[in-house]
Design an enzyme around this catalytic site. Sequence first.
Site, short mmCIF file in Angstrom:
data_model
loop_
_atom_site.label_atom_id
_atom_site.label_comp_id
_atom_site.label_asym_id
_atom_site.label_seq_id
_atom_site.Cartn_x
_atom_site.Cartn_y
_atom_site.Cartn_z
N GLY A 15 0.83 -1.21 0.00
CA GLY A 15 0.00 0.00 0.00
C GLY A 15 0.86 1.25 0.00
O GLY A 15 1.90 1.28 0.65
N ARG A 76 0.93 -5.09 -5.76
CA ARG A 76 1.00 -6.34 -4.99
C ARG A 76 1.26 -7.44 -6.01
O ARG A 76 0.51 -7.58 -6.97
CB ARG A 76 -0.30 -6.56 -4.23
N ASP A 107 4.98 -4.74 6.19
CA ASP A 107 5.54 -6.03 6.64
C ASP A 107 5.47 -7.11 5.56
O ASP A 107 6.34 -7.98 5.51
CB ASP A 107 4.94 -6.49 7.97
N THR A 130 4.16 2.80 5.70
CA THR A 130 2.76 2.40 5.86
C THR A 130 2.11 3.35 6.85
O THR A 130 2.75 3.76 7.82
CB THR A 130 2.64 0.93 6.35
N ASP A 132 -0.14 2.67 8.92
CA ASP A 132 -0.66 1.98 10.12
C ASP A 132 0.26 2.04 11.34
O ASP A 132 -0.17 1.74 12.45
CB ASP A 132 -0.95 0.51 9.79
N ASP A 134 2.50 -0.04 12.21
CA ASP A 134 2.41 -1.36 12.84
C ASP A 134 3.66 -2.21 12.60
O ASP A 134 3.59 -3.42 12.56
CB ASP A 134 1.18 -2.11 12.31
N ARG A 176 -6.89 -2.35 10.66
CA ARG A 176 -7.55 -3.66 10.76
C ARG A 176 -7.04 -4.43 11.97
O ARG A 176 -7.80 -5.08 12.66
CB ARG A 176 -7.26 -4.46 9.48
#
Length: 328
Positions: A15, A76, A107, A130, A132, A134, A176
């Site tokens: 992304g 992707r 990741d 990213t 996120d 994360d 998510r």
Amino acid sequence: MNNKINKIGVMTSGGDSPGMNAAIRSVVRTCAFHQIECIGIYRGYQGLIEGDFKEMDARSVNNIINKGGTILKSARSKDFRTKEGRKTAFAKAREKGLDAIVVIGGDGSFTGAMIFSEEFDFPMMGIPGTIDNDIYGTSYTLGYDTALNTVVEAIDKIRDTASSHDRLFFVEVMGRDVGHIALNAGVGAGAEEILIPEEDLGKERLIESLKRSRLSGKSSSIVVVAEGDKTGDNVFELKDYVEANLPEYDVRVSVLGHMQRGGSPSCFDRVLASRMGVKAVESLLEGKTNYMVGIRDTQMVLCPIDQAVKGKTDIDIELIRVSDIMTT
Ligand code: ATP
């Protein structure tokens, strides 16, 4: 393999996130500074498999530090998940004379990098891009700060409508598996409640909190919900639940969606991207490979890429407490 690095490839994968362009610029210019060739690889691993390359010099990255998205495009790649695909990717990298690749992504992209480097003994270096936040091994990922600012700005606007019409708004934000965006933007935008994947606050608590809020004189409310919130209900089911239990509330839903990923990167993300690009290239030149660049306590650090892939990030418990106090 020969450790001398003369030619570095750079790609964006997975992304997109704001700050990726600033990181590409930094990688390209650091290569130019050290008189190393730099090759842009279009569309992530798919472009590597297809040999979609472009020579890049310091001038190829003019005027992109302020741009969202990625000039190298992202993708992707299903093919890269197969051994055959990765074999072709290695052959293309070799054919082009690449000595190492810097991957800017999340990741999944780092998992691909780890497998590729293990299979072919090929030097890889990761830059976490990213929204996120994360990724284990860094306090901040590229794009997170920009996304927070985007979300806060959107919620501020929604609040204007909420307060003008005495409404309750559920605002769904990205996340998510992790609630970093929801928790931080929720506190920053003064949300009444914040629902995150890491903690099940319970729907009953939400109802109690909204009741209390009304009794204390509040006529409008904002509830921020991460996509993967632990109650298991999506934002529309939460709306139905509240309407069924608190008919006096006029409830609306706003799903922020992909707009959270776009836009001009914040100053923080631009500086972080510039620092990460320098660290990535210079670490490769020092012979360090298969790491991810990160930031800890204002210092640039390296984290072995397998740890970055396997490790988990924790939500800030103290911030949950702060959020609870703020919603009193
Ligand atoms: P985001 O956090 O935005 O989802 P990401 O980097 O995690 O970004 P993914 O789609 O998970 O995005 O991964 C990007 C690409 O990395 C995949 O399309 C694939 O080509 C490669 N990749 C991911 N996992 C693997 C794997 N197990 N083996 C080989 N390649 C992989």
